[in-house]
Design an enzyme around this catalytic site. Structure first.
Site, PDB file in Angstrom:
ATOM      1  N   ASP A 130       0.862  -1.189   0.000  1.00  0.00           N
ATOM      2  CA  ASP A 130       0.000   0.000   0.000  1.00  0.00           C
ATOM      3  C   ASP A 130       0.895   1.235   0.000  1.00  0.00           C
ATOM      4  OD1 ASP A 130      -2.164  -1.664   0.284  1.00  0.00           O
ATOM      5  OD2 ASP A 130      -2.625  -1.080   2.336  1.00  0.00           O
ATOM      6  N   ARG A 180      -0.859  -0.702  -8.706  1.00  0.00           N
ATOM      7  CA  ARG A 180      -2.261  -0.371  -8.443  1.00  0.00           C
ATOM      8  C   ARG A 180      -2.326   1.157  -8.359  1.00  0.00           C
ATOM      9  NH1 ARG A 180      -3.299  -0.923  -2.698  1.00  0.00           N
ATOM     10  NH2 ARG A 180      -3.420  -3.148  -2.958  1.00  0.00           N
TER      11      ARG A 180
HETATM   12  C1  LIG Z   1      -8.309  -1.434  -4.045  1.00  0.00           C
HETATM   13  C2  LIG Z   1      -7.960  -0.099  -3.454  1.00  0.00           C
HETATM   14  C3  LIG Z   1      -6.772   0.055  -2.774  1.00  0.00           C
HETATM   15  C4  LIG Z   1      -6.433   1.307  -2.255  1.00  0.00           C
HETATM   16  N1  LIG Z   1      -5.207   1.480  -1.670  1.00  0.00           N
HETATM   17  C5  LIG Z   1      -4.817   2.732  -1.332  1.00  0.00           C
HETATM   18  C6  LIG Z   1      -3.497   2.989  -0.879  1.00  0.00           C
HETATM   19  O1  LIG Z   1      -2.661   2.075  -0.753  1.00  0.00           O
HETATM   20  N2  LIG Z   1      -3.151   4.271  -0.591  1.00  0.00           N
HETATM   21  C7  LIG Z   1      -4.038   5.310  -0.715  1.00  0.00           C
HETATM   22  O2  LIG Z   1      -3.661   6.465  -0.487  1.00  0.00           O
HETATM   23  N3  LIG Z   1      -5.299   5.080  -1.106  1.00  0.00           N
HETATM   24  C8  LIG Z   1      -5.707   3.832  -1.416  1.00  0.00           C
HETATM   25  N4  LIG Z   1      -6.994   3.624  -1.841  1.00  0.00           N
HETATM   26  C9  LIG Z   1      -8.009   4.696  -1.683  1.00  0.00           C
HETATM   27  C10 LIG Z   1      -7.982   5.681  -2.838  1.00  0.00           C
HETATM   28  O3  LIG Z   1      -6.828   6.473  -2.809  1.00  0.00           O
HETATM   29  C11 LIG Z   1      -9.202   6.607  -2.787  1.00  0.00           C
HETATM   30  O4  LIG Z   1      -9.167   7.361  -1.606  1.00  0.00           O
HETATM   31  C12 LIG Z   1     -10.539   5.876  -2.841  1.00  0.00           C
HETATM   32  O5  LIG Z   1     -10.500   4.813  -3.731  1.00  0.00           O
HETATM   33  C13 LIG Z   1     -11.680   6.858  -3.268  1.00  0.00           C
HETATM   34  O6  LIG Z   1     -11.428   7.367  -4.522  1.00  0.00           O
HETATM   35  P1  LIG Z   1     -12.070   6.768  -5.887  1.00  0.00           P
HETATM   36  O7  LIG Z   1     -10.940   6.482  -6.803  1.00  0.00           O
HETATM   37  O8  LIG Z   1     -12.923   5.624  -5.591  1.00  0.00           O
HETATM   38  O9  LIG Z   1     -12.823   7.980  -6.552  1.00  0.00           O
HETATM   39  P2  LIG Z   1     -13.887   9.015  -5.992  1.00  0.00           P
HETATM   40  O10 LIG Z   1     -13.948  10.075  -7.021  1.00  0.00           O
HETATM   41  O11 LIG Z   1     -13.558   9.416  -4.584  1.00  0.00           O
HETATM   42  O12 LIG Z   1     -15.213   8.166  -5.964  1.00  0.00           O
HETATM   43  C14 LIG Z   1     -15.882   7.697  -7.114  1.00  0.00           C
HETATM   44  C15 LIG Z   1     -17.234   7.168  -6.692  1.00  0.00           C
HETATM   45  O13 LIG Z   1     -17.037   5.984  -5.919  1.00  0.00           O
HETATM   46  C16 LIG Z   1     -17.908   5.973  -4.800  1.00  0.00           C
HETATM   47  N5  LIG Z   1     -17.073   6.011  -3.578  1.00  0.00           N
HETATM   48  C17 LIG Z   1     -15.764   6.329  -3.466  1.00  0.00           C
HETATM   49  N6  LIG Z   1     -15.344   6.224  -2.197  1.00  0.00           N
HETATM   50  C18 LIG Z   1     -16.425   5.851  -1.490  1.00  0.00           C
HETATM   51  C19 LIG Z   1     -16.631   5.575  -0.112  1.00  0.00           C
HETATM   52  N7  LIG Z   1     -15.649   5.657   0.788  1.00  0.00           N
HETATM   53  N8  LIG Z   1     -17.869   5.211   0.278  1.00  0.00           N
HETATM   54  C20 LIG Z   1     -18.892   5.104  -0.605  1.00  0.00           C
HETATM   55  N9  LIG Z   1     -18.754   5.356  -1.935  1.00  0.00           N
HETATM   56  C21 LIG Z   1     -17.538   5.715  -2.365  1.00  0.00           C
HETATM   57  C22 LIG Z   1     -18.798   7.170  -4.917  1.00  0.00           C
HETATM   58  O14 LIG Z   1     -19.936   6.764  -5.617  1.00  0.00           O
HETATM   59  C23 LIG Z   1     -17.989   8.119  -5.758  1.00  0.00           C
HETATM   60  O15 LIG Z   1     -18.783   9.004  -6.484  1.00  0.00           O
HETATM   61  C24 LIG Z   1      -7.345   2.388  -2.377  1.00  0.00           C
HETATM   62  C25 LIG Z   1      -8.539   2.219  -3.063  1.00  0.00           C
HETATM   63  C26 LIG Z   1      -8.845   1.002  -3.606  1.00  0.00           C
HETATM   64  C27 LIG Z   1     -10.133   0.864  -4.356  1.00  0.00           C
END
Ligand SMILES: Cc1cc2nc3c(=O)[nH]c(=O)nc-3n(C[C@H](O)[C@H](O)[C@H](O)COP(=O)(O)OP(=O)(O)OC[C@H]3O[C@@H](n4cnc5c(N)ncnc54)[C@H](O)[C@@H]3O)c2cc1C
Length: 306
Positions: A130, A180
């Protein structure tokens, strides 16, 4: 503003001790976490794996106080890899370097990761790093380069909101990395990170296309770690015109978020995986999930109702 407050709450030690004891907070976290132990994670994984999805596990925890805790975390992850399961493929593991002692002794952290990567290879699966707050990016990149030199089955998370990430991706590409790509979950200053959503999305798309072309040529494993299916479809359309098949664009989402959308993307030809988090130390991680979508706070508050 709400995002910054929630991310401040995630870091606040006083709240870290008190909020997890409240019943309504404990009920609310169940939306994103099947339970606190590995059994709950395996139970949740069984149904998802049966529908053809990949599974990743992460045991929640970060920033340890003593190295002995890192030994325990490493032993726990090792026990997952040793376990006989009925899953069609062994789960991939996704770990935070600070959970394996990076703050205390980076060599000890490397040794734990090195041993886990070797055991994961024997078990036919992958180990992912991560990416945590920006102060850890250099150390995590260094760890990844050393690990990748010895193990083909290791991946790293890169955060599109950081302005340095295009340089980091270029640095990693000669290693044939597994990446990722995520938007980024921490509260980073504007000097080093994009803070507005259109800027983050544009940075994400540009990075994803570079990664997708590398995946097309067998030079990388490309995982889009996002719930933003509109962005995924835009990337897929550009990638298609560059001759990248959907099968090279993996989509990874978090347990409990947009599960139906992930199943739809899987059926449309994107290899899909769910990252299942579990563990007792869920508070900062859960607060970051609230910060991503402040409407989730309403869901949490509704748990106050009988
Ligand atoms: C598999 C995976 C691994 C990850 N690992 C890391 C990591 O190692 N380091 C790191 O900094 N971040 C990590 N993240 C988190 C990432 O950085 C984002 O903060 C998170 O994924 C929200 O952003 P988004 O890309 O989904 O887009 P967004 O623009 O935030 O969301 C897109 C849509 O997804 C839905 N959504 C998003 N988040 C949520 C939520 N919490 N609850 C409900 N609906 C939601 C909503 O419908 C939103 O409109 C990870 C995420 C995933 C999916």
């Amino acid at each position: 503003m709400t995002r910054s407050v929630l991310l401040w709450m995630a870091r606040n030690p006083w709240l870290r001790r008190r909020l997890p004891r409240l019943g309504f907070v404990r009920r609310a976290v169940r939306r994103f976490m099947p339970g606190e132990d590995a059994e709950s994670a395996f139970t949740a994984a069984a149904g998802l794996a049966a529908s053809g999805q990949g599974i990743l596990f992460t045991r929640l925890g970060e920033n340890l106080a003593e190295l002995a805790e890192a030994d325990e975390v490493a032993a726990h992850y090792r026990s997952l890899l040793d376990r006989e399961t009925s899953l069609p493929h062994p789960p991939e593991l996704s770990v935070k370097p600070t959970q394996l002692g990076l703050d205390i002794d980076s060599e000890a952290c490397f040794r734990h990761l090195d041993a886990l990567a070797a055991r994961a290879a024997e078990a036919g699966t992958w180990l992912w790093l991560d990416m945590e707050g920006s102060t850890y990016v250099d150390a995590t990149m260094d760890l990844y380069e050393r690990l990748r030199a010895a193990h083909p089955n290791v991946g790293i998370c890169l955060q599109a909101y950081l302005k340095r990430t295009p340089t980091d991706l270029r640095r990693l590409l000669p290693l044939r990395p597994a990446v990722r790509l995520v938007k980024g979950a921490y509260d980073e200053p504007a000097a080093i990170a994009f803070r507005r959503r259109p800027e983050v999305d544009a940075a994400y798309q540009a990075l994803a296309l570079v990664l997708a072309e590398a995946a097309r040529d067998g030079r990388a494993r490309c995982a889009l770690g996002t719930h933003d299916s509109g962005l995924i479809e835009r990337i897929a359309a550009f990638a298609d015109s560059a001759g990248v098949a959907r099968g090279s664009l993996e989509v990874h989402m978090l347990y409990g978020i947009r599960a139906r959308e992930l199943a739809r993307l899987n059926a449309a030809g994107f290899p899909a995986s769910t990252l299942i988090a579990y563990g007792a130390f869920w508070y900062p991680w859960y607060m970051r999930r609230l910060a991503e979508r402040p409407a989730n706070v309403l869901f949490a508050l509704r748990q106050l109702l009988p």
